[in-house]
Scaffold this motif. Structure first.
Motif, PDB file in Angstrom:
ATOM      1  N   SER A  34      -6.239  13.559  -3.176  1.00 55.61           N
ATOM      2  CA  SER A  34      -5.178  12.691  -2.642  1.00 55.61           C
ATOM      3  C   SER A  34      -4.199  12.350  -3.763  1.00 55.61           C
ATOM      4  CB  SER A  34      -5.779  11.409  -2.051  1.00 55.61           C
ATOM      5  OG  SER A  34      -6.223  10.566  -3.090  1.00 55.61           O
ATOM      6  N   PHE A  35      -2.982  12.030  -3.348  1.00 52.67           N
ATOM      7  CA  PHE A  35      -1.904  11.752  -4.313  1.00 52.67           C
ATOM      8  C   PHE A  35      -1.166  10.502  -3.854  1.00 52.67           C
ATOM      9  CE2 PHE A  35      -2.902  16.184  -4.360  1.00 52.67           C
ATOM     10  CZ  PHE A  35      -2.857  16.549  -5.692  1.00 52.67           C
ATOM     11  N   GLU A  36      -1.023   9.530  -4.725  1.00 56.39           N
ATOM     12  CA  GLU A  36      -0.243   8.336  -4.403  1.00 56.39           C
ATOM     13  C   GLU A  36       1.140   8.503  -4.981  1.00 56.39           C
ATOM     14  OE1 GLU A  36       1.366   4.262  -4.188  1.00 56.39           O
ATOM     15  OE2 GLU A  36       1.465   5.765  -5.770  1.00 56.39           O
ATOM     16  N   CYS A  37       2.132   8.609  -4.122  1.00 58.31           N
ATOM     17  CA  CYS A  37       3.511   8.894  -4.557  1.00 58.31           C
ATOM     18  C   CYS A  37       4.445   7.779  -4.106  1.00 58.31           C
ATOM     19  CB  CYS A  37       3.968  10.233  -3.982  1.00 58.31           C
ATOM     20  SG  CYS A  37       2.832  11.582  -4.320  1.00 58.31           S
ATOM     21  N   ILE A  38       4.018   6.544  -4.301  1.00 50.32           N
ATOM     22  CA  ILE A  38       4.800   5.383  -3.850  1.00 50.32           C
ATOM     23  C   ILE A  38       4.997   4.368  -4.980  1.00 50.32           C
ATOM     24  CG2 ILE A  38       4.879   3.465  -2.190  1.00 50.32           C
ATOM     25  CD1 ILE A  38       2.813   5.240  -0.515  1.00 50.32           C
ATOM     26  N   GLY A  39       3.888   4.056  -5.672  1.00 51.53           N
ATOM     27  CA  GLY A  39       3.946   3.010  -6.694  1.00 51.53           C
ATOM     28  C   GLY A  39       3.407   1.691  -6.173  1.00 51.53           C
ATOM     29  N   ASN A  40       2.512   1.775  -5.153  1.00 46.96           N
ATOM     30  CA  ASN A  40       1.946   0.588  -4.521  1.00 46.96           C
ATOM     31  C   ASN A  40       0.444   0.548  -4.837  1.00 46.96           C
ATOM     32  OD1 ASN A  40       0.511  -0.897  -2.501  1.00 46.96           O
ATOM     33  ND2 ASN A  40       2.350  -0.899  -1.224  1.00 46.96           N
ATOM     34  N   VAL A  41       0.005  -0.494  -5.557  1.00 48.68           N
ATOM     35  CA  VAL A  41      -1.381  -0.504  -6.048  1.00 48.68           C
ATOM     36  C   VAL A  41      -2.411  -0.610  -4.922  1.00 48.68           C
ATOM     37  CG1 VAL A  41      -0.844  -1.281  -8.382  1.00 48.68           C
ATOM     38  CG2 VAL A  41      -1.255  -2.987  -6.591  1.00 48.68           C
ATOM     39  N   SER A  42      -2.021  -1.201  -3.812  1.00 50.86           N
ATOM     40  CA  SER A  42      -2.951  -1.269  -2.687  1.00 50.86           C
ATOM     41  C   SER A  42      -3.119   0.125  -2.061  1.00 50.86           C
ATOM     42  CB  SER A  42      -2.411  -2.318  -1.711  1.00 50.86           C
ATOM     43  OG  SER A  42      -2.726  -2.017  -0.427  1.00 50.86           O
ATOM     44  N   TRP A  77     -16.991  14.468  -4.899  1.00 51.46           N
ATOM     45  CA  TRP A  77     -16.032  15.305  -5.636  1.00 51.46           C
ATOM     46  C   TRP A  77     -14.542  14.951  -5.447  1.00 51.46           C
ATOM     47  CZ3 TRP A  77     -18.945  17.530  -1.526  1.00 51.46           C
ATOM     48  CH2 TRP A  77     -18.230  17.790  -0.363  1.00 51.46           C
ATOM     49  N   GLY A  78     -14.220  14.138  -4.456  1.00 50.56           N
ATOM     50  CA  GLY A  78     -12.799  13.899  -4.176  1.00 50.56           C
ATOM     51  C   GLY A  78     -12.054  13.313  -5.372  1.00 50.56           C
ATOM     52  N   THR A  79     -10.880  13.839  -5.626  1.00 50.06           N
ATOM     53  CA  THR A  79     -10.072  13.390  -6.775  1.00 50.06           C
ATOM     54  C   THR A  79      -8.762  12.797  -6.286  1.00 50.06           C
ATOM     55  OG1 THR A  79     -11.000  15.052  -8.253  1.00 50.06           O
ATOM     56  CG2 THR A  79      -8.829  14.198  -8.837  1.00 50.06           C
ATOM     57  N   SER A  80      -8.412  11.631  -6.804  1.00 50.56           N
ATOM     58  CA  SER A  80      -7.145  10.992  -6.440  1.00 50.56           C
ATOM     59  C   SER A  80      -6.236  10.907  -7.657  1.00 50.56           C
ATOM     60  CB  SER A  80      -7.403   9.586  -5.897  1.00 50.56           C
ATOM     61  OG  SER A  80      -6.190   9.047  -5.415  1.00 50.56           O
ATOM     62  N   VAL A  81      -4.995  11.309  -7.482  1.00 48.12           N
ATOM     63  CA  VAL A  81      -4.032  11.304  -8.586  1.00 48.12           C
ATOM     64  C   VAL A  81      -2.965  10.245  -8.324  1.00 48.12           C
ATOM     65  CG1 VAL A  81      -2.358  12.667  -9.907  1.00 48.12           C
ATOM     66  CG2 VAL A  81      -4.418  13.774  -8.974  1.00 48.12           C
ATOM     67  N   ILE A  82      -2.803   9.337  -9.266  1.00 52.97           N
ATOM     68  CA  ILE A  82      -1.737   8.332  -9.187  1.00 52.97           C
ATOM     69  C   ILE A  82      -0.469   8.932  -9.792  1.00 52.97           C
ATOM     70  CG2 ILE A  82      -0.921   6.116 -10.087  1.00 52.97           C
ATOM     71  CD1 ILE A  82      -3.835   5.150 -10.002  1.00 52.97           C
ATOM     72  N   VAL A  83       0.578   8.995  -8.978  1.00 53.24           N
ATOM     73  CA  VAL A  83       1.868   9.496  -9.452  1.00 53.24           C
ATOM     74  C   VAL A  83       2.888   8.352  -9.470  1.00 53.24           C
ATOM     75  CG1 VAL A  83       3.584  11.332  -9.220  1.00 53.24           C
ATOM     76  CG2 VAL A  83       1.300  11.659  -8.231  1.00 53.24           C
ATOM     77  N   GLY A  84       2.812   7.476  -8.471  1.00 59.37           N
ATOM     78  CA  GLY A  84       3.785   6.388  -8.357  1.00 59.37           C
ATOM     79  C   GLY A  84       3.717   5.432  -9.540  1.00 59.37           C
ATOM     80  N   VAL A  85       4.861   4.829  -9.835  1.00 62.89           N
ATOM     81  CA  VAL A  85       4.959   3.881 -10.958  1.00 62.89           C
ATOM     82  C   VAL A  85       4.954   2.466 -10.380  1.00 62.89           C
ATOM     83  CG1 VAL A  85       6.476   3.037 -12.783  1.00 62.89           C
ATOM     84  CG2 VAL A  85       6.205   5.500 -12.433  1.00 62.89           C
TER      85      VAL A  85
END
Ligand SMILES: NC(=O)C1=CN([C@@H]2O[C@H](COP(=O)(O)OP(=O)(O)OC[C@H]3O[C@@H](n4cnc5c(N)ncnc54)[C@H](O)[C@@H]3O)[C@@H](O)[C@H]2O)C=CC1
Ligand SMILES: N[C@@H](CCC(=O)N[C@@H](CSC=O)C(=O)NCC(=O)O)C(=O)O
Ligand SMILES: [Zn+2]
Ligand SMILES: [Zn+2]
Length: 379
Positions: free
Chosen positions: A268-276, A289-297
């Motif tokens: 999963s990828f967070e592309c918003i910048g919202n910590v929730s 095994w699921g990997t989450s990547v934080i992209v949003g600032v």
């Protein structure tokens, strides 16, 4: 008229204070010193990170400054010791430098480079810790080591990617940030494998580039999550196969995604910048095994949280800057991929305007219909 070695006076959009309209000013741009390059910026796009710093929520935000970091231009002149670019070269300025000599560059583990980062974080050049921008003697801070909302800017030589001169600068300027970041988040940071199930939170430019990258990587399902229903039609063209609007559901969005995917997504990828949403993006990942990547600032003061049990049971939380791409080496490669029609760029440009219209362009950026607005700098 030869400008080399001379102060250039040109137009730039100056952020005098947080949230106050940018002002088009006549700015003096000093010649490049040793290890520096002066660029004529021809096109710049607006990124949400510019808006974030302008808002006053960026702990590194300094005012007055010249924002902008997603651009393309031509080398006007170079300072002493600069060997890798020369006047006339077509370039993309890169906020993530690549010196190839520091501990980070040599580690083989990261695209972050330490050579100029401390100076760029406080709005000055490394050599003398001063700005090259001024207005009648008042210094104006640099931003992200790029400051592309100026017709001319000075950058460190380690922050300049030389590109194919045949590439259309009005398009490839986007490879200076958003598109590159989304593609790289998938290819470099997550390393999505064929057949993976992917969730993308936020379907702006960065999220759509994640979807594009995931499709190219062979993902079997790409679930787009956005609170704006209008985002789905466009997202299909970038590879999104299913759309979920959290507002349509009573259950937490992570539960909705887990139910849709027999226990969770592979990536999963967070592309918003919202910590929730960052928490939801982690918790919708598959156990084991699921990997989450934080992209949003996210803004200063914001923090992420989850139960440690989420990580104990095998989910992985990561982040990415510039999609993990080594800037000077790989931005030219991305430009070549664009020239070979292997990646989209034009499709992210929804508006074109001029430098003088920059405040209106920022208004547009906050509207759902706008992905990227490219400003023509010399009209
Ligand atoms: N890590 C990095 O190197 C980079 C990070 N960024 C950051 O990436 C983020 C995304 O950038 P853009 O795509 O340009 O932004 P954008 O604002 O165009 O896209 C965000 C999308 O998220 C949606 N959204 C907002 N709140 C939501 C919620 N609660 N749930 C689901 N969807 C929601 C919006 O409707 C919009 O479609 C920004 O925070 C930006 O600063 C941008 C470039 C590089
Ligand atoms: N100054 C900000 C940092 C914001 C941030 O994380 N920037 C990204 C690029 S976002 C581009 O649009 C990044 O590359 N970070 C790595 C870095 O070295 O800055 C803050 O402090 O919040
Ligand atoms: Zn950006
Ligand atoms: Zn380095």
């Amino acid at each position: 008229m030869a400008t080399q070695g001379q102060v250039i006076t040109c137009k730039a959009a100056v952020a005098w204070e947080p949230n106050k309209p940018l002002v088009i000013e006549d700015v003096q741009v000093a010649p490049p010193q040793a290890g520096e390059v002066r660029l004529k910026i021809l096109f710049t796009a607006l990124c949400h990170t510019d808006a974030y710093t302008w808002s006053g929520k960026d702990p590194e935000g300094l005012f007055p400054c010249i924002l902008g970091h997603e651009a393309a231009g031509i080398v006007e002149s170079v300072g002493e010791g600069v060997t890798e670019v020369q006047p006339g070269d077509h370039v993309i300025p890169c906020y993530t430098a690549e010196c190839r000599e520091c501990k980070f560059c040599k580690s083989g583990k990261t695209n972050l480079c330490s050579k100029v980062r401390e100076a760029t974080g406080v709005g000055v050049m490394l050599g003398d810790r001063k700005s090259r921008f001024s207005i009648n003697g008042t210094p104006i801070y640099h931003f992200m080591g790029t400051s592309t909302f100026s017709q001319y800017t000075v950058v460190h030589d380690v922050s300049v990617a030389k590109i194919d001169p045949k590439a259309p600068l009005e398009k490839v300027c986007l490879l200076g940030c958003g598109v590159t970041t989304g593609l790289g988040a998938v290819w470099n940071t997550a390393k999505v494998e064929p057949g993976s199930i992917v969730a993308v939170f936020g379907l702006g430019t960065v999220g759509l580039a994640v979807a594009e990258g995931a499709k190219a990587a062979g993902a079997s399902r790409i679930i787009g999550i956005d609170i704006d229903n209008n985002k789905f039609d466009r997202a299909k063209n970038f590879g999104v196969t299913e759309f979920v609007n959290p507002k349509d559901h009573q259950k937490p969005i992570q539960q909705v995604i887990m139910d849709l995917t027999d226990g969770g997504v592979d990536y999963s990828f967070e592309c918003i910048g919202n910590v929730s949403v960052m928490r939801s993006a982690l918790e919708c990942c598959h156990k084991g095994w699921g990997t989450s990547v934080i992209v949003g600032v996210a803004a200063a003061g914001q923090e992420i949280s989850t139960r440690p049990f989420q990580l104990v049971t095998g989910r992985v939380w990561k982040g990415t800057a510039f999609g993990g791409f080594k800037s000077r080496t790989q931005v030219p490669w991305l430009v070549d991929k664009y020239m070979k029609k292997e990646i989209k760029v034009d499709e992210y440009i929804t508006h074109t305007m001029t430098l003088g219209e920059i405040n209106e362009a920022f208004d547009l950026l906050h509207e759902g219909s706008c992905l990227r607005c490219v400003l023509e700098m010399h009209t």
